[in-house]
Design a protein around this motif. Sequence first.
Motif, mmCIF file in Angstrom:
data_model
loop_
_atom_site.group_PDB
_atom_site.id
_atom_site.type_symbol
_atom_site.label_atom_id
_atom_site.label_comp_id
_atom_site.label_asym_id
_atom_site.label_seq_id
_atom_site.Cartn_x
_atom_site.Cartn_y
_atom_site.Cartn_z
ATOM 1 N N ALA A 168 -8.494 2.235 4.931
ATOM 2 C CA ALA A 168 -9.097 0.930 5.246
ATOM 3 C C ALA A 168 -10.174 1.354 6.275
ATOM 4 C CB ALA A 168 -8.209 0.110 5.969
ATOM 5 N N THR A 169 -9.963 2.372 7.009
ATOM 6 C CA THR A 169 -11.239 2.829 7.865
ATOM 7 C C THR A 169 -12.396 3.195 7.168
ATOM 8 O OG1 THR A 169 -9.541 3.120 9.818
ATOM 9 C CG2 THR A 169 -11.739 4.197 10.027
ATOM 10 N N ALA A 203 -5.207 -10.894 10.771
ATOM 11 C CA ALA A 203 -5.500 -11.353 12.050
ATOM 12 C C ALA A 203 -4.792 -12.539 12.593
ATOM 13 C CB ALA A 203 -7.164 -11.756 12.075
ATOM 14 N N ASP A 256 -11.620 -7.461 0.015
ATOM 15 C CA ASP A 256 -12.232 -6.744 1.103
ATOM 16 C C ASP A 256 -12.708 -5.573 0.534
ATOM 17 O OD1 ASP A 256 -10.043 -7.871 3.809
ATOM 18 O OD2 ASP A 256 -11.521 -9.092 2.853
ATOM 19 N N THR A 269 0.539 -6.263 7.291
ATOM 20 C CA THR A 269 -0.723 -5.875 6.463
ATOM 21 C C THR A 269 -1.092 -7.221 5.370
ATOM 22 O OG1 THR A 269 0.667 -5.193 4.464
ATOM 23 C CG2 THR A 269 0.030 -3.403 6.086
ATOM 24 N N LYS A 270 -2.218 -7.269 5.123
ATOM 25 C CA LYS A 270 -2.892 -8.319 4.334
ATOM 26 C C LYS A 270 -2.306 -8.478 3.090
ATOM 27 C CE LYS A 270 -7.343 -8.777 6.733
ATOM 28 N NZ LYS A 270 -8.844 -8.626 6.279
ATOM 29 N N TYR A 317 -4.998 -5.033 8.300
ATOM 30 C CA TYR A 317 -3.997 -6.047 8.951
ATOM 31 C C TYR A 317 -4.261 -7.308 9.235
ATOM 32 C CZ TYR A 317 -1.830 -1.325 9.316
ATOM 33 O OH TYR A 317 -1.459 -0.157 9.263
ATOM 34 N N ILE A 329 -12.896 -1.697 5.900
ATOM 35 C CA ILE A 329 -11.985 -2.944 5.873
ATOM 36 C C ILE A 329 -10.980 -3.117 6.676
ATOM 37 C CG2 ILE A 329 -12.670 -3.281 3.348
ATOM 38 C CD1 ILE A 329 -9.585 -2.540 2.734
ATOM 39 N N GLU A 330 -10.459 -4.119 7.162
ATOM 40 C CA GLU A 330 -9.421 -4.434 7.928
ATOM 41 C C GLU A 330 -8.142 -4.632 7.126
ATOM 42 O OE1 GLU A 330 -9.053 -4.317 11.623
ATOM 43 O OE2 GLU A 330 -6.760 -4.211 10.604
#
Length: 316
Positions: free
Chosen positions: A230-231, A240, A257, A248-249, A238, A235-236
């Motif tokens: 992800a990094t 929000a 994303d 996790t999403k 997890y 992208i994020e």
Amino acid sequence: MSHESELNFRLTKCEQDFSSLFRANQFLSVDVSGGQKELLKFVLFATATILVTIRDVDRLLQEATLGVGHQSVASKPLAFYRDTLCPNRMSMQSVFDQLVRRPDLFPEAESANWDEREVITASKSSESLPVWNMMNAGYDFWCNDESGTFSEDDIEAVGRLTFSAFFSPDEWLRNASDIEPALGQNTDQRLPGHVKIRLRELNHSFILGNYLAAVALARAILEYALVDRATNLGIEAYSANPRYTGSTKPLRDLIGDATDKRPDLQSDMERIREAGNRVLHAKKHDNVIHIPAALRDLALTSVNAVRLVVEKIYLD
């Protein structure tokens, strides 16, 4: 007698034989070094009977595993077999082994082999991979060999495998020719262990024709890779939402994303997700799992797509 009927019969027989022996208090309290010869003979033959039946049950269970992968059995004798009989198996084997070595019980055994003992005693382990050696040398040849190079148990094991329903080496070769390993520079160093293990299991599943497993595992690899990288993707991973802290999403959001950052991944990621959804969240009237060719195509698409995603995320 059908395979299912025989298995149920053997399971019931195990329960009946053991219960009779237990009620007679012959097995748990017998003194194998004592002098009650008639009692010891009874225990010897009773344990032999049960051990042979257990061996038959093991064979039938293995055949079901190698065949259709399921079998209908009565719950009560099956529970008895697993919860009572199997835990006592080694103890019965020990009693049998001690009694069968007593020449005073069967003097004639000193000059003759008792075949029953060979039937129920566990096969000796071999460091020479006898099954593999026999398959290479030719199963038919060793079936007719009288030199004793391989034990009857080893030959029987090869036969069960060779003639099992799932044993299709030609299909395995065809499947293997349709997929590729993940390729890239310094792959062994750059791919995390978690991904390498999953890719290996994914390929093995597809090669062996476990197409449902391959589709599901491909989806899991995609999700793992997107979270893991992800990094690097920017992208994020997890959520929000404070209600789901640390979660996790959903895969759909991760793909969305990642697509914004790497549009070249979109088509492969969507193919993997859609195939996974058809398998893991199948609709009532979706019959893809009942159509072997269609299921294989779905699995092949997933396997190849996830390999491409892994290569682009980790190895480009």
